[in-house]
Design an enzyme around this catalytic site. Sequence first.
Site, PDB file in Angstrom:
ATOM      1  N   ARG A  10      62.971   6.795  64.814  1.00  0.00           N
ATOM      2  CA  ARG A  10      62.676   7.055  66.151  1.00  0.00           C
ATOM      3  C   ARG A  10      61.697   5.596  66.702  1.00  0.00           C
ATOM      4  O   ARG A  10      60.954   5.281  65.832  1.00  0.00           O
ATOM      5  CB  ARG A  10      61.846   8.290  66.515  1.00  0.00           C
ATOM      6  CG  ARG A  10      61.192   8.346  68.021  1.00  0.00           C
ATOM      7  CD  ARG A  10      60.539   9.752  68.182  1.00  0.00           C
ATOM      8  NE  ARG A  10      60.154   9.857  69.649  1.00  0.00           N
ATOM      9  CZ  ARG A  10      59.319  10.637  70.068  1.00  0.00           C
ATOM     10  NH1 ARG A  10      58.887  11.666  69.301  1.00  0.00           N
ATOM     11  NH2 ARG A  10      58.993  10.658  71.142  1.00  0.00           N
ATOM     12  N   PRO A 190      56.571  -0.068  69.514  1.00  0.00           N
ATOM     13  CA  PRO A 190      57.874  -0.421  69.047  1.00  0.00           C
ATOM     14  C   PRO A 190      57.935  -1.247  67.932  1.00  0.00           C
ATOM     15  O   PRO A 190      56.852  -1.801  67.501  1.00  0.00           O
ATOM     16  CB  PRO A 190      58.525  -1.132  70.344  1.00  0.00           C
ATOM     17  CG  PRO A 190      57.718  -0.904  71.484  1.00  0.00           C
ATOM     18  CD  PRO A 190      56.324  -0.243  71.115  1.00  0.00           C
ATOM     19  N   SER A 191      58.927  -1.424  67.071  1.00  0.00           N
ATOM     20  CA  SER A 191      59.075  -2.003  65.790  1.00  0.00           C
ATOM     21  C   SER A 191      58.055  -1.684  64.709  1.00  0.00           C
ATOM     22  O   SER A 191      57.710  -2.616  64.076  1.00  0.00           O
ATOM     23  CB  SER A 191      58.775  -3.704  66.161  1.00  0.00           C
ATOM     24  OG  SER A 191      59.833  -4.014  67.008  1.00  0.00           O
ATOM     25  N   ARG A 192      57.590  -0.535  64.952  1.00  0.00           N
ATOM     26  CA  ARG A 192      56.826   0.039  63.957  1.00  0.00           C
ATOM     27  C   ARG A 192      55.015  -0.855  64.247  1.00  0.00           C
ATOM     28  O   ARG A 192      54.501  -0.698  63.134  1.00  0.00           O
ATOM     29  CB  ARG A 192      57.081   0.067  62.509  1.00  0.00           C
ATOM     30  CG  ARG A 192      58.358   0.958  62.384  1.00  0.00           C
ATOM     31  CD  ARG A 192      57.963   2.271  62.702  1.00  0.00           C
ATOM     32  NE  ARG A 192      59.055   3.429  62.353  1.00  0.00           N
ATOM     33  CZ  ARG A 192      59.615   4.050  63.114  1.00  0.00           C
ATOM     34  NH1 ARG A 192      59.592   3.350  64.518  1.00  0.00           N
ATOM     35  NH2 ARG A 192      60.762   4.852  62.992  1.00  0.00           N
ATOM     36  N   LEU A 193      54.964  -1.560  64.999  1.00  0.00           N
ATOM     37  CA  LEU A 193      53.667  -2.234  65.197  1.00  0.00           C
ATOM     38  C   LEU A 193      52.920  -1.282  66.023  1.00  0.00           C
ATOM     39  O   LEU A 193      52.437  -1.611  67.113  1.00  0.00           O
ATOM     40  CB  LEU A 193      53.921  -3.397  65.891  1.00  0.00           C
ATOM     41  CG  LEU A 193      54.798  -4.527  65.028  1.00  0.00           C
ATOM     42  CD1 LEU A 193      54.932  -5.810  65.771  1.00  0.00           C
ATOM     43  CD2 LEU A 193      54.192  -4.797  63.646  1.00  0.00           C
TER      44      LEU A 193
END
Length: 213
Positions: A10, A190-193
């Site tokens: 997700r 977003p982007s796992r950041l």
Amino acid sequence: MKTSIADLRRNYTRDGLLESQAPQEPYSLFATWFEQAVEIETTEANAMMLATVDDAGQPHLRTLLLKGVDEHGFVFFSNYQSAKGEQLRTHPRAAMTFWWHDLERQVRIEGAVERVSDAESDAYYQSRPLGSRLGAWVSPQSQMIEGREVLERKLAELEEQYADQPPPRPPHWGGYRLQPQLIEFWQGRPSRLHDRLCYRLENGIWQRKRLAP
């Protein structure tokens, strides 16, 4: 298994957590996040995972409900003779985690645990529905029983016994307070950041640091 677990993912886009949005102490931020969770979450906002450890060093994890929070800590209730109760008796430290799916937020809390006062346990016990009060007497929590009929038979006996008077609080049941030494707020990004702000209590003062995701 038809579903590819590795492909489940997700992208978190709902919100962010910057230092400019966060106070110097963690309790007011938790209060804000909790109230937002109560308004938005479709499940119980006060549900949290509680981790304890036994004498062999084996961690144990289960879901409980938070029943109070203030500047002194986070309060929950349980059977003192349960597995978690015995673990907290010998190793009075724990961790709890709140996961608020709809808000894409997590809060982790670590610290020492102590029992609340008898007066606080009595007050909360008497506020519970009658069925829950009787249930605290019925269940020898975490112990082996022969079948569900054991519980149903005991409940019927107690319903008759306390038909005309309120049941007292069982001496083996009451509250605990986790006194936090670390509270970490996680906001999906977003982007796992992801954003992670960690508050750690050092010499009585909360220190706030950003952690890498």
